[in-house]
Motif scaffolding. Structure first.
Motif, mmCIF file in Angstrom:
data_model
loop_
_atom_site.group_PDB
_atom_site.id
_atom_site.type_symbol
_atom_site.label_atom_id
_atom_site.label_comp_id
_atom_site.label_asym_id
_atom_site.label_seq_id
_atom_site.Cartn_x
_atom_site.Cartn_y
_atom_site.Cartn_z
ATOM 1 N N ASP A 45 0.847 -1.188 0.000
ATOM 2 C CA ASP A 45 0.000 0.000 0.000
ATOM 3 C C ASP A 45 0.888 1.246 0.000
ATOM 4 O OD1 ASP A 45 -1.680 2.138 0.606
ATOM 5 O OD2 ASP A 45 -2.792 1.053 2.145
ATOM 6 N N SER A 46 0.845 2.022 -1.071
ATOM 7 C CA SER A 46 1.724 3.189 -1.205
ATOM 8 C C SER A 46 1.392 4.298 -0.209
ATOM 9 C CB SER A 46 1.698 3.733 -2.629
ATOM 10 O OG SER A 46 0.414 4.207 -2.941
ATOM 11 N N THR A 47 0.231 4.246 0.411
ATOM 12 C CA THR A 47 -0.060 5.234 1.446
ATOM 13 C C THR A 47 0.641 4.867 2.755
ATOM 14 O OG1 THR A 47 -2.087 4.130 2.205
ATOM 15 C CG2 THR A 47 -2.310 5.782 0.442
ATOM 16 N N LYS A 48 1.048 3.602 2.892
ATOM 17 C CA LYS A 48 1.724 3.140 4.106
ATOM 18 C C LYS A 48 3.230 2.979 3.916
ATOM 19 C CE LYS A 48 -2.243 0.672 5.912
ATOM 20 N NZ LYS A 48 -2.771 -0.614 6.362
ATOM 21 N N LYS A 50 6.812 3.699 1.416
ATOM 22 C CA LYS A 50 7.498 4.426 0.353
ATOM 23 C C LYS A 50 8.650 3.545 -0.124
ATOM 24 C CE LYS A 50 10.308 8.501 -0.585
ATOM 25 N NZ LYS A 50 10.933 9.694 -0.022
ATOM 26 N N ARG A 71 5.935 4.593 6.289
ATOM 27 C CA ARG A 71 5.696 6.040 6.390
ATOM 28 C C ARG A 71 5.385 6.499 7.817
ATOM 29 N NH1 ARG A 71 5.222 8.523 1.304
ATOM 30 N NH2 ARG A 71 4.870 7.098 -0.425
#
Length: 117
Positions: A45-48, A50, A71
């Motif tokens: 998950d790119s929101t969690k 990097k 992140r």
């Protein structure tokens, strides 16, 4: 792309490519841009998390790397802790490492050198 294929391409080609011009080099671009297409990384998950990888900054690095940052903890190698795949300098292998950023602490908590007073 399989993670194994990414690692093998870097291990097989880096030493030779390092002798050529860095600017617009296909392997350097591959190292930086392809991690997001790696099977196990593309599912993160790119929101969690990097993802960052490098073959150098303007010139070839001695050691290429690929990092995965949580992140909540950090988005940089300068502080916090993070997972990094570090290739050996002689490109005989790659290591999975849990690293801790140092730059932030050095800048903010370095002791003054008594010799420089």
């Amino acid at each position: 792309m399989l993670f194994k294929d990414y690692l093998l391409r870097v291990l097989t080609n880096y030493q030779t490519e390092k002798e050529t011009q860095y600017s617009k080099n296909k392997l350097a671009d591959f190292i930086r841009n392809e991690p997001l297409s790696i099977d196990i990384i593309s599912n993160l998950d790119s929101t969690k998390y990097k993802i960052s990888a490098s073959a150098g900054n303007g010139q070839w690095a001695v050691i290429p790397w690929l990092s995965i940052y949580d992140r909540k903890i950090t988005e940089s190698a300068q502080e916090g802790y993070y997972i990094v795949y570090l290739f050996t300098a002689d490109l005989s292998g790659v290591y999975l490492s849990l690293n801790q950023g140092y730059t932030f602490y050095q800048k903010n908590y370095a002791r003054e050198d008594p010799k420089k007073r």
